[in-house]
Design an enzyme around this catalytic site. Structure first.
Site, short mmCIF file in Angstrom:
data_model
loop_
_atom_site.label_atom_id
_atom_site.label_comp_id
_atom_site.label_asym_id
_atom_site.label_seq_id
_atom_site.Cartn_x
_atom_site.Cartn_y
_atom_site.Cartn_z
N PHE A 43 47.38 41.01 47.53
CA PHE A 43 47.20 40.35 48.39
C PHE A 43 45.89 39.58 48.14
CE2 PHE A 43 48.34 44.93 50.11
CZ PHE A 43 50.55 44.20 49.57
N HIS A 44 45.42 38.60 47.25
CA HIS A 44 44.42 37.55 46.83
C HIS A 44 44.68 36.74 46.65
CE1 HIS A 44 41.70 41.85 46.42
NE2 HIS A 44 42.65 41.43 48.01
N PRO A 45 46.12 35.77 47.51
CA PRO A 45 45.92 34.68 46.71
C PRO A 45 44.71 33.67 47.02
CG PRO A 45 47.60 35.06 48.67
CD PRO A 45 46.83 36.38 48.46
N ASP A 104 46.01 35.75 41.80
CA ASP A 104 46.19 36.21 42.78
C ASP A 104 45.65 38.08 41.74
OD1 ASP A 104 46.88 38.09 44.96
OD2 ASP A 104 48.57 38.33 44.62
N HIS A 105 45.39 38.56 42.63
CA HIS A 105 44.64 40.03 41.70
C HIS A 105 46.63 40.58 41.82
CE1 HIS A 105 40.44 39.52 42.61
NE2 HIS A 105 41.04 39.21 41.42
#
Length: 546
Positions: A472-474, A292-293
Site C-alpha cells: 500500500f505504497h503507491p 508500489d511495494h
C-alpha cells in the site's frame, strides 16, 4: 465567500500539512476540500483499530487494481483513506523517513533541491520524537513514539538472529544509522493514533482564515486557457464552484490526483479525447510511472508464547481491551508491525535492497467491514516478511469513465522487469538464511506451508507470484522531473504547461522511497508549503518593484 487565496484538494497526509502551513501567518485564506468525513471514531483513534477500517467504505476508497499477469492474474486491493487525515488515519502507523540515498535519487531524477540535505530539516521540523523513557526530542507537531516497552518479549529472537547473520542492528531507522533491524517507531501520542489531521489540520481549523468542506467530491479543476482558476465541487447542497486567487494545490493522493488532472484536461491526449474531455495540456506522464511495494509473509508456529497467546483467547482480548482503556498501553496501542528494518540481501551491495517485517503474531484476514480484519491464530506463532525496497516496474492509472463517481483504472504492472524478479529471489534467500539461524530454529516449532526452506529459486518466485500483496505504497503518478517529457511537475511541484496549479502528495515522488511512504509524504508537503509561500512572496516583491 467563494474565493480563497489557496484551494487545497484533499485533507489527507499532505493536505493537512498544507492547510496548516499556508494559513499560519494569517495573511492568506485557505479552503480545504475533502471527499470523506469526520475521523472521530474509536477504531481510528485506537492504533490496532486499522483492522476495522481496512474494509470500511465510510472511511476508505477501497480500490482494486486490474488483474495483473505477473501475479497470476490476481487483482490487488488498495485501501486509501477517505476521511480527515487520509491514509494517516487508517494506516499501520509505521513512521519511516526512508534512506538518505532515496532523496539523492530524487534529485538525480530531476527534482532539484530534494536531496537528503535539503529534506532532512523538514523531517526535523515536523517530528516530536517520544523516546521509550518518555523523553521528548524535537518540537514538531507530529508525535513519533518509541513503543518498545510494550512490544512482545519474543521479539528478542529477531535481534539475536540479526547478530548471528551479521546484519546491523540500529536504534532507530529514522536516526543517523537507518540501516538495520530495529523496533519501528509509530505515529501515536499517549497510546492513541496521532494522524496528520491531529498534528496539522486541527490547529489550522482553529484559525479564521481556514475553511474546511468535507463530504464533497471535486469533479474538475476550472481552467481559463492554461490558467487554473478554481474547482467545481459536488456537495450535499449541489454543485458549487470555488475560485482561487493564488493557487490550487492538488493533494488527493497517488490514485486520485492523476484522476482529477485527467478529468480536468491535463493528461494523455488520446485518453482525454476518448472521453470527450477538452485537452488543456497533453502529457502522457499524468497517471504514469506508478510504483508500489510488493511484500510476502512466511508463517511459523512458535516454541514459546507470542502475541497470539495474549490476543487469541476471549479472556485475553478482554484483559487487553480493559488494559488499553485504562492505561492506553499494551498490544492495542501498537501496530502489528513491531520490528523490522532495512537490510542488504547481499553484503556486497552498496545499500539496503530489502525492507523486512518481523511480527510476533500469526493471523488470517477477513475482507469485511463487519468483522475484524485480523483473526489471531489460537497457537503461538510469528511472521517473517520481506519487500524489495526499490522496484523498477512501472504501471499507470487512467480514467475508466468521464463520470467522477467511477473509480479509475489501476494497472500496477508488477514484476515486469528482470531486476524486480531478481530482487524477489534475493529477498526469499535472505528469509531462508534467517530461518536457518540457531536463534530462529530455537524459536520455531514448525513452519506453516509453504515452508520457504523447501523452495528453490524458481519456487520462491512462483510462491511470490501466487501470494504476494501490495504493501500500500503507491506513488509517482504525477512525478517531479526535469520537463514534461519525463514527468508532470517541476521541482517546485508546479504542473508543467499550466499556471496556478501544483500537486503535493505521494504522486509527486520521482521514485518510491525504500520503505513506508507516509513520513516522506508529510515531509514533501511541509517543503511544498515553503516553496508556495516563497513563490508568492517573490511575486509580490516583483509586483511592488514593477
Amino acid at each position: 465567500m467563494k474565493t480563497f487565496d489557496y484551494i487545497v484538494v484533499g485533507a489527507g497526509s499532505a493536505g493537512c500539512v498544507l492547510a496548516d502551513r499556508l494559513s499560519r501567518d494569517g495573511l492568506h485564506t485557505v479552503l480545504v476540500l475533502e471527499a470523506g468525513g469526520s475521523d472521530n471514531s474509536f477504531w481510528i483513534r485506537t492504533p490496532i483499530g486499522y483492522g476495522r477500517t481496512f474494509f470500511d467504505p465510510r472511511v476508505n476508497w477501497m480500490y482494486n487494481t486490474e488483474p495483473d499477469p505477473q501475479t497470476n492474474g490476481r487483482t490487488s486491493y488498495w485501501p486509501r483513506g477517505k476521511v480527515l487525515g487520509g491514509s494517516s488515519s487508517i494506516n499501520a502507523l509505521v513512521y519511516c523517513r526512508g534512506l538518505p540515498g532515496d532523496f539523492d535519487d530524487w534529485e538525480a531524477a530531476g527534482a532539484g533541491g530534494w536531496g537528503w540535505n535539503a529534506v532532512r530539516p523538514h523531517y526535523e521540523a515536523i517530528e516530536r520524537r517520544v523516546l521509550a523513557d518518555g523523553t521528548v526530542e524535537g518540537s514538531g507537531p507530529l508525535f513519533v513514539s518509541d513503543v518498545s516497552r510494550d512490544t512482545h518479549a519474543c521479539n528478542r529472537h529477531y535481534f539475536a538472529m540479526a547478530r548471528e547473520l551479521g546484519l546491523p542492528v540500529t536504534e532507530d531507522c529514522n536516526g543517523p544509522s537507518p540501516e538495520g533491524i530495529t523496533r519501528y517507531r509509530i505515529t501515536t501520542r499517549r497510546g492513541r493514533r496521532w494522524s496528520a489531521a491531529d498534528a496539522f489540520l486541527r490547529p489550522a481549523l482553529a484559525r479564521p482564515n481556514v475553511t474546511l468542506v468535507a463530504n464533497c467530491l471535486v469533479e474538475r479543476i476550472v481552467m481559463a486557457g492554461r490558467q487554473a482558476t478554481g474547482v467545481t465541487v459536488r456537495t450535499g447542497q449541489g454543485r458549487e464552484t470555488f475560485h482561487a486567487a493564488r493557487e490550487i494545490i492538488v493533494s488527493a493522493g497517488a490514485v486520485n490526483s492523476p484522476k482529477l488532472l485527467q478529468a480536468s484536461g491535463i493528461g494523455p491526449g488520446a485518453l482525454l479525447q476518448q472521453f470527450g474531455i477538452p485537452v488543456v495540456m497533453a502529457n502522457d506522464h499524468v497517471g504514469g510511472n506508478l510504483q508500489d511495494h510488493l511484500g510476502i509473509s512466511y508463517y511459523y508456529k512458535a516454541s514459546e508464547p507470542t502475541l497470539n497467546s495474549v490476543l487469541s483467547p476471549w479472556w485475553g482480548k478482554a484483559m487487553q481491551g480493559a488494559r488499553y482503556l485504562l492505561t492506553r498501553r499494551g498490544p492495542l496501542s501498537l501496530s502489528v508491525n513491531q520490528c523490522g528494518g532495512f537490510v542488504r540481501s547481499d553484503a556486497h551491495l552498496s545499500r539496503p535492497d530489502q525492507q523486512i517485517y518481523l511480527n510476533p503474531m500469526t493471523y488470517t484476514t477477513t475482507p469485511s467491514a463487519k468483522r475484524p480484519l485480523i483473526r489471531v491464530d489460537s497457537f503461538p506463532g510469528f511472521i517473517l516478511s520481506f519487500q524489495p525496497a526499490r522496484p523498477t516496474s512501472r504501471g499507470w492509472i487512467t480514467l475508466a469513465a468521464p463520470d467522477p463517481d467511477v473509480a479509475p483504472k489501476i494497472v500496477p504492472n508488477y514484476l515486469s522487469t528482470e531486476k524486480d524478479l531478481a530482487d524477489v529471489i534475493a529477498g526469499g534467500r535472505l528469509i531462508q538464511r534467517m530461518a536457518r539461524t540457531a536463534a530462529m530454529r530455537a524459536f520455531t516449532k514448525a513452519a506453516m506451508a509453504p515452508d520457504i526452506l523447501a523452495l528453490d529459486d524458481a519456487g520462491i518466485l512462483e510462491d511470490f507470484r501466487r501470494r504476494c500483496g501490495s504493501v500500500f505504497h503507491p506513488v509517482s503518478t504525477c512525478r517531479m522531473a526535469r520537463d514534461a517529457g519525463e514527468g508532470v511537475l517541476d521541482s517546485r511541484l508546479r504542473v508543467f504547461g499550466v499556471t496556478g496549479l501544483r500537486v503535493a502528495d505521494a504522486s509527486a515522488f520521482p521514485n518510491v522511497t525504500s520503505g513506508n511512504t507516509n513520513a516522506p509524504t508529510i515531509m514533501l508537503a511541509h517543503r511544498a508549503a515553503d516553496l508556495i509561500l516563497a513563490d508568492a512572496a517573490g511575486a509580490e516583491t516583483e509586483r511592488m518593484s514593477g
